[in-house]
Enzyme design. Sequence first.
Site, short mmCIF file in Angstrom:
data_model
loop_
_atom_site.label_atom_id
_atom_site.label_comp_id
_atom_site.label_asym_id
_atom_site.label_seq_id
_atom_site.Cartn_x
_atom_site.Cartn_y
_atom_site.Cartn_z
NE ARG A 117 -2.50 62.95 48.27
CZ ARG A 117 -1.98 61.58 48.53
NH1 ARG A 117 -2.33 61.05 49.62
NH2 ARG A 117 -1.40 61.03 47.64
CG HIS A 142 4.56 62.41 52.00
ND1 HIS A 142 3.89 61.85 52.70
CD2 HIS A 142 4.61 61.22 51.13
CE1 HIS A 142 3.05 60.76 52.56
NE2 HIS A 142 3.55 60.46 51.24
CG HIS A 213 6.24 56.69 52.52
ND1 HIS A 213 6.40 56.01 51.41
CD2 HIS A 213 5.21 57.40 52.47
CE1 HIS A 213 5.40 56.19 50.70
NE2 HIS A 213 4.48 56.88 51.24
CG ASP A 285 -3.10 56.42 48.50
OD1 ASP A 285 -2.29 56.53 50.08
OD2 ASP A 285 -2.51 57.06 47.77
CD GLU A 351 2.42 56.32 54.47
OE1 GLU A 351 2.52 57.67 54.46
OE2 GLU A 351 1.99 55.71 53.42
#
Length: 386
Positions: A117, A142, A213, A285, A351
Amino acid sequence: MNRLTMSSFAIFLSIGMWSCQQSSTSNKEKTQELVSLPDSVQFRDTIKGEEVSLYTLRNKNGMEVALTNFGARIVSLLVHDKDGVCRDVVLGFSKAADYHNPTEKYFGPVVGPFGNRIANGKFSLDGVEYTLPVNNGPNTLHGGLDGLHFQVWEARYLSDKAVEFTCSLSDGQEGFPGNRAIKVVYSLSDDDELIIDYEGKTDKKTVLNLTNHAYFNLNGEGSGTILNHQLQIFADKFTPVDSTLIPTGELRDVKGSAFDFTILKEIGRDIEQDDEQLKFGKGYDHNFVLNGTKHEAYNYACQLVGDQSGIVMDVYTEEPGVQFYSGNFMSDKVTLKNGATDSFRTGLCLETQHFPDSPNQPSFPSTEVAPGQLYKTKTIYKFSTK
Ligand code: GLA
């Protein structure tokens, strides 16, 4: 066993060991039977007026990967489990067109030019403010709506174990500065490593943060929850976020919290804890700050272990961070290669990356790339069993 039966048995065993397409079907779940790469003829399509195909690589042990030039994606990754049975450990689709779907865009692609982000879709470089399309609440995620994941890349085989994808992004595309040339090479080693080499160049100062991803399930696509997988992350700190998942700037100790993965732990163990950060992420996350543990020249990012398969994935990288995303937004919206749907937390992403929102966070490692500079980074996913 007579000699003939013995030798047929030996041949059967060696086929089972060396070829993912001939896996044993005994007492294994349906999802794991006869797992093979998608059919390349059925996969092929035209997207945005350009041809999209499947590219396959195979190493001497029979580990195989299928990639596509739509988004430079990993479509399938076939790995042997502790019994020598082959499992497809990456979630994906059997047809190219299924990837061109605005609902579920991030199965297996390279994300960028800025993975994760950027707050409020804005950042400044040398006093010039750039505005990006926002696609995730108030933020840009992304690389925006038409990021690298949605580009049709040029592809060419470098060998039977390596394929190169290249893509050009124009100055101002999705708001980012610079005419940029991006190159990503996927290769398989005979040590069962999937290696991703990323490169980028620009003619104007810009920001780059490239990652992959892929959603992994080391028990095999469609085999259920990832909550029983075990995970170790070589990070003593993570970057806590606000309610829109933008880092606050703090580097917080993981010790004593649900974010402590410093020793191998079941992913589900602490995920339901009453923790504001877990609430913001709807689970994990978050970006973890790698602590400098080394594997050869690389940062040792993490180790993931499939509870049923015994498949171990070690991740080594040149990046300073890793985003651990526990599949919290998966919700049976799409049908995967083997007919299963993308149920809640049946895949997870690791990631490797620079930290989210770095262009707005001067204390984070810089993601700026200037003309004449080569952006270059490597991540290795190494597979074994235990
Ligand atoms: C990243 C983000 C998540 C989510 C997924 C895609 O991992 O951090 O919040 O957007 O991509 O669903």
